[in-house]
Scaffold this motif. Sequence first.
Motif, mmCIF file in Angstrom:
data_model
loop_
_atom_site.group_PDB
_atom_site.id
_atom_site.type_symbol
_atom_site.label_atom_id
_atom_site.label_comp_id
_atom_site.label_asym_id
_atom_site.label_seq_id
_atom_site.Cartn_x
_atom_site.Cartn_y
_atom_site.Cartn_z
ATOM 1 N N ASP A 106 -14.848 54.718 40.262
ATOM 2 C CA ASP A 106 -14.347 54.384 38.938
ATOM 3 C C ASP A 106 -13.198 53.398 39.068
ATOM 4 O O ASP A 106 -12.612 53.251 40.136
ATOM 5 N N ASP A 107 -12.868 52.739 37.953
ATOM 6 C CA ASP A 107 -11.718 51.844 37.954
ATOM 7 C C ASP A 107 -10.443 52.653 37.688
ATOM 8 O O ASP A 107 -10.490 53.859 37.493
ATOM 9 N N ARG A 108 -9.320 51.982 37.694
ATOM 10 C CA ARG A 108 -8.028 52.649 37.501
ATOM 11 C C ARG A 108 -7.952 53.439 36.195
ATOM 12 O O ARG A 108 -7.568 54.612 36.216
ATOM 13 N N PRO A 109 -8.291 52.835 35.059
ATOM 14 C CA PRO A 109 -8.223 53.605 33.804
ATOM 15 C C PRO A 109 -9.164 54.814 33.805
ATOM 16 O O PRO A 109 -8.801 55.888 33.320
ATOM 17 N N GLY A 110 -10.346 54.656 34.365
ATOM 18 C CA GLY A 110 -11.285 55.773 34.432
ATOM 19 C C GLY A 110 -10.777 56.892 35.319
ATOM 20 O O GLY A 110 -10.919 58.076 35.000
ATOM 21 N N MET A 111 -10.159 56.519 36.431
ATOM 22 C CA MET A 111 -9.605 57.509 37.352
ATOM 23 C C MET A 111 -8.427 58.235 36.701
ATOM 24 O O MET A 111 -8.292 59.451 36.821
ATOM 25 N N ALA A 112 -7.584 57.491 35.988
ATOM 26 C CA ALA A 112 -6.446 58.113 35.308
ATOM 27 C C ALA A 112 -6.931 59.081 34.231
ATOM 28 O O ALA A 112 -6.408 60.195 34.097
ATOM 29 N N ALA A 113 -7.945 58.669 33.481
ATOM 30 C CA ALA A 113 -8.491 59.535 32.434
ATOM 31 C C ALA A 113 -9.090 60.807 33.033
ATOM 32 O O ALA A 113 -8.896 61.908 32.516
ATOM 33 N N ALA A 114 -9.801 60.665 34.140
ATOM 34 C CA ALA A 114 -10.386 61.843 34.801
ATOM 35 C C ALA A 114 -9.282 62.778 35.283
ATOM 36 O O ALA A 114 -9.397 64.006 35.164
ATOM 37 N N GLY A 115 -8.192 62.210 35.804
ATOM 38 C CA GLY A 115 -7.065 63.024 36.237
ATOM 39 C C GLY A 115 -6.419 63.758 35.079
ATOM 40 O O GLY A 115 -6.037 64.928 35.196
ATOM 41 N N MET A 116 -6.319 63.093 33.940
ATOM 42 C CA MET A 116 -5.750 63.726 32.756
ATOM 43 C C MET A 116 -6.641 64.875 32.287
ATOM 44 O O MET A 116 -6.143 65.946 31.922
ATOM 45 N N HIS A 117 -7.947 64.667 32.313
ATOM 46 C CA HIS A 117 -8.879 65.744 31.944
ATOM 47 C C HIS A 117 -8.743 66.927 32.900
ATOM 48 O O HIS A 117 -8.733 68.082 32.468
ATOM 49 N N SER A 118 -8.632 66.633 34.176
ATOM 50 C CA SER A 118 -8.504 67.690 35.172
ATOM 51 C C SER A 118 -7.229 68.503 34.949
ATOM 52 O O SER A 118 -7.238 69.729 34.991
ATOM 53 N N LEU A 119 -6.118 67.808 34.707
ATOM 54 C CA LEU A 119 -4.855 68.500 34.447
ATOM 55 C C LEU A 119 -4.934 69.333 33.173
ATOM 56 O O LEU A 119 -4.420 70.443 33.107
ATOM 57 N N LEU A 120 -5.595 68.789 32.165
ATOM 58 C CA LEU A 120 -5.755 69.527 30.913
ATOM 59 C C LEU A 120 -6.592 70.782 31.133
ATOM 60 O O LEU A 120 -6.269 71.858 30.620
ATOM 61 N N ASP A 121 -7.654 70.653 31.927
ATOM 62 C CA ASP A 121 -8.517 71.802 32.218
ATOM 63 C C ASP A 121 -7.786 72.881 33.012
ATOM 64 O O ASP A 121 -8.039 74.064 32.833
ATOM 65 N N ASP A 122 -6.878 72.464 33.894
ATOM 66 C CA ASP A 122 -6.180 73.401 34.772
ATOM 67 C C ASP A 122 -4.835 73.859 34.223
ATOM 68 O O ASP A 122 -4.168 74.685 34.845
ATOM 69 N N GLY A 123 -4.420 73.331 33.069
ATOM 70 C CA GLY A 123 -3.066 73.553 32.576
ATOM 71 C C GLY A 123 -2.842 74.806 31.768
ATOM 72 O O GLY A 123 -1.743 75.038 31.284
ATOM 73 N N GLY A 124 -3.871 75.616 31.586
ATOM 74 C CA GLY A 124 -3.687 76.830 30.791
ATOM 75 C C GLY A 124 -4.025 76.582 29.331
ATOM 76 O O GLY A 124 -5.089 76.067 29.013
#
Length: 132
Positions: free
Chosen positions: A81-99
């Motif tokens: 993925d490109d930078r924006p796609g990778m950042a978005a995936a990271g944000m989704h992951s944090l949201l999923d793991d954040g409680g």
Amino acid sequence: MTGGTDGPKGSRRRARGELEGQVLAALWAAGGPATAVVVHENLGDDDTAHTTVLTILTRLCDKGLVTRRREGRSYVYTPVDDRPGMAAAGMHSLLDDGGDRAVVLARFVSDLSAEDERLLEQLLHGDGPLRG
């Protein structure tokens, strides 16, 4: 043990995941599939060994963030993925793991600048510019 501290000889230890991020950035900077040699050159870091770059690229492949294919006697690596796609995936992951999603989103939104709030509102209403 936390990263980012000075070691015995004064050399700075990287924070966890920092080198992976740097290797990904160097791969994106290549502008297309690149060998480990090119990635190492793009790092511009004489302290990082070529074998370390190879190890990080292999880990990124194992995580599904980078693909590789044989070209001659070596591999060429391509980010999934490109930078924006990778950042978005990271944000989704944090949201999923954040409680509690509502609490995580509320805290995120409360720290946005006025400009980012307007942009987010536009995007949520389908009016914002989507790039890249």
